[in-house]
Design a protein around this motif. Structure first.
Motif, PDB file in Angstrom:
ATOM      1  N   ASN A 202       4.828   1.534  14.149  1.00  0.00           N
ATOM      2  CA  ASN A 202       3.599   0.802  14.433  1.00  0.00           C
ATOM      3  C   ASN A 202       3.250  -0.199  13.354  1.00  0.00           C
ATOM      4  O   ASN A 202       2.642  -1.225  13.625  1.00  0.00           O
ATOM      5  CB  ASN A 202       2.429   1.772  14.614  1.00  0.00           C
ATOM      6  N   HIS A 203       3.606   0.117  12.126  1.00  0.00           N
ATOM      7  CA  HIS A 203       3.220  -0.751  11.016  1.00  0.00           C
ATOM      8  C   HIS A 203       4.243  -0.631   9.889  1.00  0.00           C
ATOM      9  O   HIS A 203       4.630   0.466   9.508  1.00  0.00           O
ATOM     10  CB  HIS A 203       1.827  -0.346  10.504  1.00  0.00           C
ATOM     11  N   VAL A 204       4.659  -1.751   9.345  1.00  0.00           N
ATOM     12  CA  VAL A 204       5.552  -1.777   8.195  1.00  0.00           C
ATOM     13  C   VAL A 204       4.910  -2.682   7.156  1.00  0.00           C
ATOM     14  O   VAL A 204       4.468  -3.785   7.469  1.00  0.00           O
ATOM     15  CB  VAL A 204       6.951  -2.326   8.566  1.00  0.00           C
ATOM     16  N   SER A 205       4.857  -2.194   5.936  1.00  0.00           N
ATOM     17  CA  SER A 205       4.273  -2.961   4.848  1.00  0.00           C
ATOM     18  C   SER A 205       5.270  -3.000   3.697  1.00  0.00           C
ATOM     19  O   SER A 205       5.778  -1.964   3.271  1.00  0.00           O
ATOM     20  CB  SER A 205       2.964  -2.311   4.398  1.00  0.00           C
ATOM     21  N   LEU A 206       5.542  -4.180   3.194  1.00  0.00           N
ATOM     22  CA  LEU A 206       6.441  -4.341   2.064  1.00  0.00           C
ATOM     23  C   LEU A 206       5.625  -4.745   0.845  1.00  0.00           C
ATOM     24  O   LEU A 206       4.669  -5.513   0.952  1.00  0.00           O
ATOM     25  CB  LEU A 206       7.488  -5.412   2.345  1.00  0.00           C
ATOM     26  N   MET A 207       6.012  -4.214  -0.302  1.00  0.00           N
ATOM     27  CA  MET A 207       5.343  -4.599  -1.534  1.00  0.00           C
ATOM     28  C   MET A 207       6.391  -5.080  -2.521  1.00  0.00           C
ATOM     29  O   MET A 207       7.522  -4.603  -2.523  1.00  0.00           O
ATOM     30  CB  MET A 207       4.536  -3.438  -2.106  1.00  0.00           C
ATOM     31  N   SER A 208       6.014  -6.036  -3.336  1.00  0.00           N
ATOM     32  CA  SER A 208       6.975  -6.578  -4.287  1.00  0.00           C
ATOM     33  C   SER A 208       7.237  -5.599  -5.434  1.00  0.00           C
ATOM     34  O   SER A 208       8.348  -5.492  -5.925  1.00  0.00           O
ATOM     35  CB  SER A 208       6.492  -7.909  -4.836  1.00  0.00           C
ATOM     36  N   GLU A 209       6.203  -4.884  -5.871  1.00  0.00           N
ATOM     37  CA  GLU A 209       6.358  -3.914  -6.941  1.00  0.00           C
ATOM     38  C   GLU A 209       5.433  -2.729  -6.690  1.00  0.00           C
ATOM     39  O   GLU A 209       4.263  -2.919  -6.364  1.00  0.00           O
ATOM     40  CB  GLU A 209       5.969  -4.540  -8.280  1.00  0.00           C
ATOM     41  N   PRO A 210       5.919  -1.516  -6.853  1.00  0.00           N
ATOM     42  CA  PRO A 210       5.024  -0.365  -6.724  1.00  0.00           C
ATOM     43  C   PRO A 210       4.025  -0.337  -7.885  1.00  0.00           C
ATOM     44  O   PRO A 210       4.307  -0.835  -8.971  1.00  0.00           O
ATOM     45  CB  PRO A 210       5.957   0.838  -6.769  1.00  0.00           C
ATOM     46  N   ALA A 211       2.872   0.262  -7.656  1.00  0.00           N
ATOM     47  CA  ALA A 211       1.835   0.313  -8.690  1.00  0.00           C
ATOM     48  C   ALA A 211       2.266   1.168  -9.877  1.00  0.00           C
ATOM     49  O   ALA A 211       1.954   0.844 -11.022  1.00  0.00           O
ATOM     50  CB  ALA A 211       0.545   0.849  -8.095  1.00  0.00           C
ATOM     51  N   ASN A 212       2.971   2.242  -9.636  1.00  0.00           N
ATOM     52  CA  ASN A 212       3.470   3.122 -10.694  1.00  0.00           C
ATOM     53  C   ASN A 212       4.983   2.938 -10.778  1.00  0.00           C
ATOM     54  O   ASN A 212       5.698   3.257  -9.836  1.00  0.00           O
ATOM     55  CB  ASN A 212       3.136   4.584 -10.397  1.00  0.00           C
ATOM     56  N   ARG A 213       5.450   2.417 -11.925  1.00  0.00           N
ATOM     57  CA  ARG A 213       6.882   2.137 -12.032  1.00  0.00           C
ATOM     58  C   ARG A 213       7.320   2.053 -13.495  1.00  0.00           C
ATOM     59  O   ARG A 213       6.502   1.870 -14.386  1.00  0.00           O
ATOM     60  CB  ARG A 213       7.244   0.845 -11.317  1.00  0.00           C
ATOM     61  N   ILE A 214       8.623   2.183 -13.691  1.00  0.00           N
ATOM     62  CA  ILE A 214       9.248   1.994 -15.003  1.00  0.00           C
ATOM     63  C   ILE A 214      10.175   0.790 -14.900  1.00  0.00           C
ATOM     64  O   ILE A 214      10.949   0.673 -13.949  1.00  0.00           O
ATOM     65  CB  ILE A 214      10.059   3.235 -15.425  1.00  0.00           C
ATOM     66  N   GLU A 215      10.087  -0.090 -15.877  1.00  0.00           N
ATOM     67  CA  GLU A 215      10.999  -1.234 -15.973  1.00  0.00           C
ATOM     68  C   GLU A 215      11.818  -1.065 -17.243  1.00  0.00           C
ATOM     69  O   GLU A 215      11.261  -0.963 -18.337  1.00  0.00           O
ATOM     70  CB  GLU A 215      10.207  -2.542 -16.032  1.00  0.00           C
ATOM     71  N   LEU A 216      13.130  -1.025 -17.101  1.00  0.00           N
ATOM     72  CA  LEU A 216      14.045  -0.860 -18.223  1.00  0.00           C
ATOM     73  C   LEU A 216      14.957  -2.064 -18.285  1.00  0.00           C
ATOM     74  O   LEU A 216      15.485  -2.497 -17.259  1.00  0.00           O
ATOM     75  CB  LEU A 216      14.872   0.409 -18.054  1.00  0.00           C
ATOM     76  N   SER A 217      15.151  -2.609 -19.467  1.00  0.00           N
ATOM     77  CA  SER A 217      16.051  -3.750 -19.587  1.00  0.00           C
ATOM     78  C   SER A 217      16.800  -3.690 -20.911  1.00  0.00           C
ATOM     79  O   SER A 217      16.305  -3.152 -21.898  1.00  0.00           O
ATOM     80  CB  SER A 217      15.280  -5.064 -19.470  1.00  0.00           C
ATOM     81  N   GLY A 218      17.986  -4.241 -20.886  1.00  0.00           N
ATOM     82  CA  GLY A 218      18.821  -4.332 -22.072  1.00  0.00           C
ATOM     83  C   GLY A 218      18.943  -5.777 -22.499  1.00  0.00           C
ATOM     84  O   GLY A 218      18.170  -6.634 -22.050  1.00  0.00           O
ATOM     85  N   PRO A 219      19.906  -6.085 -23.341  1.00  0.00           N
ATOM     86  CA  PRO A 219      20.089  -7.461 -23.796  1.00  0.00           C
ATOM     87  C   PRO A 219      20.433  -8.393 -22.627  1.00  0.00           C
ATOM     88  O   PRO A 219      21.244  -8.042 -21.770  1.00  0.00           O
ATOM     89  CB  PRO A 219      21.258  -7.380 -24.770  1.00  0.00           C
ATOM     90  N   ALA A 220      19.810  -9.541 -22.601  1.00  0.00           N
ATOM     91  CA  ALA A 220      20.037 -10.505 -21.520  1.00  0.00           C
ATOM     92  C   ALA A 220      21.486 -10.985 -21.519  1.00  0.00           C
ATOM     93  O   ALA A 220      22.055 -11.285 -22.567  1.00  0.00           O
ATOM     94  CB  ALA A 220      19.097 -11.694 -21.666  1.00  0.00           C
TER      95      ALA A 220
END
Length: 126
Positions: A4-22
């Motif tokens: 009946n309904h689908v909703s997409l979000m770009s980023e969840p409200a609760n999240r972890i972002e991990l990154s290394g050297p570019a």
């Protein structure tokens, strides 16, 4: 299956972002990594633990500096909803992509259970 309904979000409200050297395809000893944790509601304190997956459903501590696997994150904004740290990997391991995890635990607000995230790139052994 009916939807009946689908909703997409770009980023969840609760999240972890991990990154290394570019631009690097793997993380090695001496590389700097970034840990950012976003919460929907403010927190008093946030701690992060580095964990390594060695066996099926078993996470063991990953001592990123050779001594400890834990770090206290600092608030990065005035709302106390974004927490983070930049740190240097002093001791690496030969780990596949997505086998080094970070578990973030909020104290005094945020979530009542930990958030998990993993690095998408492999770690290069010493």
């Amino acid at each position: 299956m009916d939807v009946n309904h689908v909703s997409l979000m770009s980023e969840p409200a609760n999240r972890i972002e991990l990154s290394g050297p570019a631009g690097k395809a793997e993380i090695a000893a001496g590389d700097a990594v970034s840990v950012r944790v976003h919460f929907a509601s403010p927190c008093e304190e946030v701690a992060a633990e580095f964990l390594q997956s060695r066996y099926f459903n078993y996470l063991q501590p990953f001592k990123y500096d050779g001594k400890t696997n834990a770090i206290a994150l600092k608030p990065l904004d005035g709302t106390r909803r974004v927490w983070g740290a930049d740190l240097k990997i002093e001791k690496s391991c030969a780990c596949k992509a997505r086998s080094v995890y970070v578990r973030a635990t909020a104290l005094g607000g945020g979530l009542d259970r930990p958030l998990y995230g993993n690095f998408a790139v492999p770690f290069k052994g010493e």
